[in-house]
Motif scaffolding. Structure first.
Motif: not given
Ligand code: PXP
Length: 404
Positions: A168-170, A204-206, A253-255, A352-356, A373-376
């Motif tokens: 979980i991304n906090v 976490v994304h710094l 590593l992310v852009p 991950g990204h945008g998963l709900n 990896s799920i956050g929002h």
């Molecule tokens: N994976 C990466 C590399 C991300 O940058 C993010 C967003 O911070 C996520 C997963 C999580 O995406 P979301 O917040 O849309 O679940």
């Protein structure tokens, strides 16, 4: 899809687990391209199949129906032939069907003092061994041979982690804190609650602009996280220095673009391969495994393998944002193909990204993906139902979801 699972008896078991187990074994047996269908039925339905195909008018626990192994003259689907030598088998596009009675499996689970999921897995393995040409009914030697094959498959499976992990991304707990510039809510406390709810890790994304997570959060989280810590970051000198000191369990590593709302698109590994190879090697030098966040595109995955990374995280944003069911299906196919390619190249696969809560179970059934990896979505839901419940609801989609 290599393994498709259908239930005629409601959804009494963890079908997602059974599907992932079957696909892991198909890969183990080098027949991942072959389709396998698993059908869960009740005693009445399996008794009818038993009567029709074997002239035995009683229920049984499992029956396999195999496509032939492509021998000359074979046509259509019939009961698998056990005496086809392995060397003459040509693995067909469709391996066959395994039909399991859940009612019998449940009785056998009680007798053996085990769970229904374990019993179903054992029966699936038994059915698969039949489809591979084993047959215990041919004689004592064949029975011993088949038992050995089943034991090896079961042993392999239990050494693998069958269900995907949920991290979980906090970040967005920190977004709320930063909105007022106070000290609450604290992502460090949130991470503790997320772990107690059963999540497998914290992300976490710094960011360079420190818009949500702060250096202090990263320091404290490193000291308090009991599961594992993923640090998302850009491949800059500053971030590599911080990661090398903090030593997260893995770096993704992310852009990073200054004005974006969230990470937009994956890394362009094809064009940035030299710089990313250098970043991967510096992080490896600090003893930190690395994942690269990439779009589900063949060229990006192949270039990723060239950087020496341990892992890729497939960007699921285009799938999550699809405007129509057709577009979602197309994006889903890209993810499946990318996951298979990366797995074949020896890379661990995350996504991950945008998963709900609507779109995750479909992706959770892709057996090559071993971490999400799920956050929002989870943090947003937690504002309504509480963090513990929001994490548990997402965990149940990732670990117990029903495959299509
Ligand atoms: N994976 C990466 C590399 C991300 O940058 C993010 C967003 O911070 C996520 C997963 C999580 O995406 P979301 O917040 O849309 O679940």
């Amino acid at each position: 899809m290599p393994a498709c699972i259908t239930s005629h008896t409601g959804c009494p078991a963890n079908m997602l687990r059974l599907k992932r187990s079957a696909e892991i074994l198909l890969r183990r047996l080098d027949i991942a391209g072959s389709e396998l269908s698993i059908l869960l039925v009740d005693d009445a339905e399996i008794a009818e199949l038993n009567r029709r195909w074997f002239n035995r008018a009683r229920p049984t626990n499992v029956i396999s129906f195999g496509q032939h192994y492509g021998l000359p003259g074979d046509a259509g689907s019939q009961i698998v032939q056990a005496d086809i030598p392995v060397s003459r088998r040509v693995v067909p596009a469709v391996l066959g069907d395994i039909v399991i009675s859940v009612e019998t499996a449940r009785r056998e689970a009680v007798q053996a003092d085990t769970t229904l999921d374990h019993r179903l897995t054992a029966l699936m393995i038994h059915g698969l061994a039949h489809l591979m040409g084993e047959d215990h009914e041919l004689g004592p030697d064949e029975a011993i041979g088949m038992a050995r094959v089943e034991m090896n498959l079961a042993e392999f499976l239990y050494k693998e982690e069958i269900m995907a992990d949920l991290c979980i991304n906090v970040d967005h707990i920190a977004t709320i804190r930063q909105a007022r510039g106070t000290d609450e809510p604290d992502p460090v406390i949130a991470a503790g609650i997320v772990e107690l709810a059963g999540a497998d890790g914290i992300v976490v994304h710094l960011r360079e602009d420190r818009r949500h997570i702060q250096d202090r959060d990263v320091e404290l989280l490193r000291q308090t996280i009991k599961t594992r810590m993923t640090l998302e970051m850009a491949a800059t000198d500053e971030m590599i220095r911080i990661a090398s000191r903090i030593k997260p369990d893995i770096v993704t590593l992310v852009p990073e673009k200054r004005r974006e709302l969230t990470t937009e698109g994956g890394l362009d590994v094809v064009n940035l391969e030299a710089g990313l190879t250098d970043a991967v090697s510096r992080l490896h030098g600090a003893g930190i495994p690395v994942s690269l966040f990439v779009d589900p595109e063949e060229s990006q995955i192949e270039a990723s393998a060239g950087t020496g990374t341990d892992c890729i995280e497939i960007h699921t944003g285009r799938y999550a944002d699809a405007a129509t069911p057709d577009e979602e299906d197309r994006e889903f196919e890209h993810i499946v193909n990318a996951a298979r390619l990366a797995d074949g190249l020896g890379l661990r696969v995350h996504a991950g990204h945008g998963l709900n809560y609507r779109n995750t179970s479909r992706i959770a059934a892709v057996s090559e993906i071993c971490e999400f990896s799920i956050g929002h979505a989870v943090i947003a839901h937690s504002a309504i139902v509480g963090l513990d419940r929001a994490v548990k609801e997402m965990l149940s989609l990732v670990k117990k979801g029903t495959p299509e």
